[in-house]
Design a protein around this motif. Structure first.
Motif, mmCIF file in Angstrom:
data_model
loop_
_atom_site.group_PDB
_atom_site.id
_atom_site.type_symbol
_atom_site.label_atom_id
_atom_site.label_comp_id
_atom_site.label_asym_id
_atom_site.label_seq_id
_atom_site.Cartn_x
_atom_site.Cartn_y
_atom_site.Cartn_z
ATOM 1 N N ALA A 181 53.565 32.380 48.524
ATOM 2 C CA ALA A 181 53.376 31.767 47.701
ATOM 3 C C ALA A 181 54.148 30.562 46.836
ATOM 4 N N ALA A 182 55.452 30.575 48.208
ATOM 5 C CA ALA A 182 56.439 29.164 48.152
ATOM 6 C C ALA A 182 55.581 28.106 48.788
ATOM 7 N N ALA A 183 55.102 28.173 49.554
ATOM 8 C CA ALA A 183 54.108 27.246 49.970
ATOM 9 C C ALA A 183 53.588 26.449 48.978
ATOM 10 N N ILE A 184 52.841 27.291 48.158
ATOM 11 C CA ILE A 184 51.714 27.177 47.441
ATOM 12 C C ILE A 184 52.488 26.243 46.282
ATOM 13 N N THR A 185 53.020 27.040 45.628
ATOM 14 C CA THR A 185 53.733 26.634 44.648
ATOM 15 C C THR A 185 54.293 24.907 44.644
ATOM 16 N N ALA A 186 55.001 24.689 46.308
ATOM 17 C CA ALA A 186 55.464 23.593 46.308
ATOM 18 C C ALA A 186 54.388 22.430 46.247
ATOM 19 N N ALA A 187 53.273 22.933 46.298
ATOM 20 C CA ALA A 187 52.000 22.191 46.676
ATOM 21 C C ALA A 187 51.194 21.503 45.460
ATOM 22 N N GLY A 188 52.301 22.863 44.058
ATOM 23 C CA GLY A 188 51.578 21.986 43.037
ATOM 24 C C GLY A 188 50.191 22.799 42.494
ATOM 25 N N ARG A 189 49.826 23.862 43.130
ATOM 26 C CA ARG A 189 49.453 25.325 43.101
ATOM 27 C C ARG A 189 49.465 26.243 42.773
ATOM 28 N N THR A 190 48.448 27.713 42.312
ATOM 29 C CA THR A 190 48.934 28.408 41.954
ATOM 30 C C THR A 190 47.901 29.684 43.041
ATOM 31 N N LEU A 191 48.501 30.846 42.934
ATOM 32 C CA LEU A 191 47.364 31.572 44.436
ATOM 33 C C LEU A 191 46.891 32.704 43.049
ATOM 34 N N TYR A 192 45.984 32.349 43.572
ATOM 35 C CA TYR A 192 44.825 33.409 42.867
ATOM 36 C C TYR A 192 45.335 35.394 42.998
ATOM 37 N N ALA A 193 45.640 35.973 41.656
ATOM 38 C CA ALA A 193 46.492 36.581 41.366
ATOM 39 C C ALA A 193 45.688 38.102 42.255
ATOM 40 N N ALA A 194 44.278 37.766 41.864
ATOM 41 C CA ALA A 194 43.697 39.408 42.975
ATOM 42 C C ALA A 194 43.258 38.886 44.187
ATOM 43 N N HIS A 195 43.443 38.205 44.340
ATOM 44 C CA HIS A 195 43.284 38.525 45.651
ATOM 45 C C HIS A 195 45.125 38.164 46.924
ATOM 46 N N GLN A 196 46.131 38.994 46.021
ATOM 47 C CA GLN A 196 47.210 38.936 46.701
ATOM 48 C C GLN A 196 46.765 40.339 47.490
ATOM 49 N N PRO A 197 46.833 41.089 46.157
ATOM 50 C CA PRO A 197 46.427 43.008 47.567
ATOM 51 C C PRO A 197 45.310 42.459 48.202
ATOM 52 N N LEU A 198 44.865 42.058 48.992
ATOM 53 C CA LEU A 198 43.804 41.715 49.525
ATOM 54 C C LEU A 198 45.370 41.037 51.339
ATOM 55 N N LEU A 199 46.002 40.051 50.803
ATOM 56 C CA LEU A 199 46.235 39.291 51.056
ATOM 57 C C LEU A 199 48.054 40.065 52.131
ATOM 58 N N GLN A 200 47.737 40.763 51.219
ATOM 59 C CA GLN A 200 48.946 41.458 51.294
ATOM 60 C C GLN A 200 48.636 42.931 52.739
ATOM 61 N N ARG A 201 47.462 43.475 52.311
ATOM 62 C CA ARG A 201 47.240 44.084 53.492
ATOM 63 C C ARG A 201 46.843 43.789 54.315
ATOM 64 N N ALA A 202 46.387 42.259 54.432
ATOM 65 C CA ALA A 202 46.392 42.202 56.091
ATOM 66 C C ALA A 202 47.227 41.365 56.099
ATOM 67 N N LEU A 203 48.225 41.373 55.860
ATOM 68 C CA LEU A 203 49.935 41.355 56.552
ATOM 69 C C LEU A 203 50.249 42.791 57.004
ATOM 70 N N ASP A 204 50.355 43.747 56.126
ATOM 71 C CA ASP A 204 50.477 44.919 56.246
ATOM 72 C C ASP A 204 49.335 45.669 57.563
ATOM 73 N N HIS A 205 48.300 45.190 58.177
ATOM 74 C CA HIS A 205 47.523 45.313 59.242
ATOM 75 C C HIS A 205 48.376 44.686 59.988
ATOM 76 N N LEU A 206 49.123 43.291 60.494
ATOM 77 C CA LEU A 206 49.498 42.746 61.690
ATOM 78 C C LEU A 206 50.880 42.728 61.474
ATOM 79 N N ALA A 207 51.612 43.828 60.478
ATOM 80 C CA ALA A 207 52.400 44.443 61.011
ATOM 81 C C ALA A 207 53.082 45.490 62.107
ATOM 82 N N GLU A 208 51.560 46.185 61.826
ATOM 83 C CA GLU A 208 51.312 46.811 62.626
ATOM 84 C C GLU A 208 51.481 47.590 64.318
#
Length: 223
Positions: A196-223
């Motif tokens: 989110a910080a990198a996207i904000t720094a680029a002057g853009r916004t993260l599509y809110a509906a995709h945040q849960p999907l991205l978090q699920r990917a992060l959770d899987h990568l942390a396993e």
């Protein structure tokens, strides 16, 4: 008397008067659910079961505050969202596109052509290549899950059910925005806050509906 006063989000090109003269290539011709003739088949292949009320498909999670249709189909619209990650740990990166409809950073993906017999795994590969030029047909993704997505176009009678999948690469590959994508960018993906910080720094916004999907990917990568 009901005090429910939803907003009709049907765009001009999908109003009955417009469909009578021209059907957009991305949408079905049915002006209302009464014009749909294959409800039994649609309900049978749905990722999330739903009911019909007086012939109208009803969102599995209930009222959305919106009615009408701003998606290809009445009822469930199946989507495929490929989450492409390169590298490992805090140095890994994720490939996102800038969507042309809302100009937000999002997972590259799109609708499954169910009427043409397309499967979600096939749509993952097709949409990724169409929107970023990245060909991962020789890679086997990990299916992360299936979700009802809080898409801005969803209504009480037309909604999105997504199959999300993780592609893990060792290094980034060349990507360029095409089709429905204005741009394609590799962002830091150590965690969601970093992204989110990198996207904000680029002057853009993260599509809110995709945040849960991205978090699920992060959770899987942390396993």
């Amino acid at each position: 008397m009901s005090d429910y006063m939803p907003t009709d989000i049907t765009p001009p090109e999908l109003l009955p008067s417009a469909l009578a003269h021209h059907v957009p290539d991305w949408a079905e011709a049915a002006a209302t659910p009464a014009d749909v003739t294959d409800w039994a088949d649609r309900q049978a292949r749905a990722l999330f079961p739903y009911e019909l009320a007086d012939g109208w498909p009803m969102h599995p999670q209930g009222r959305t505050g919106r009615v009408g249709r701003n998606l290809p189909l009445w009822g469930e619209n199946q989507a495929a969202d490929p989450i492409v990650v390169a590298g490992y740990g805090q140095t890994r990166r994720v490939l996102l596109i800038t969507r042309s409809d809302i100009e937000a950073e999002a997972i590259p993906g799109g609708m499954v052509d169910v009427h043409l017999g397309e499967t979600a795994p096939a749509a993952l590969v097709r949409e990724l290549e169409e929107e970023t030029g990245v060909d991962l047909r020789k890679h086997t993704p990990t299916i992360l899950g299936r979700d009802l997505v809080d898409d801005w176009r969803a209504s009480d009678h037309s909604w999105v059910a997504s199959t999300s999948a993780l592609y893990q690469l060792d290094v980034t590959v060349a990507a360029v925005g095409a089709d429905d994508a204005l741009d394609a960018t590799w962002y830091p993906f150590g965690d969601l806050d970093q992204l989110a910080a990198a996207i904000t720094a680029a002057g853009r916004t993260l599509y809110a509906a995709h945040q849960p999907l991205l978090q699920r990917a992060l959770d899987h990568l942390a396993e």
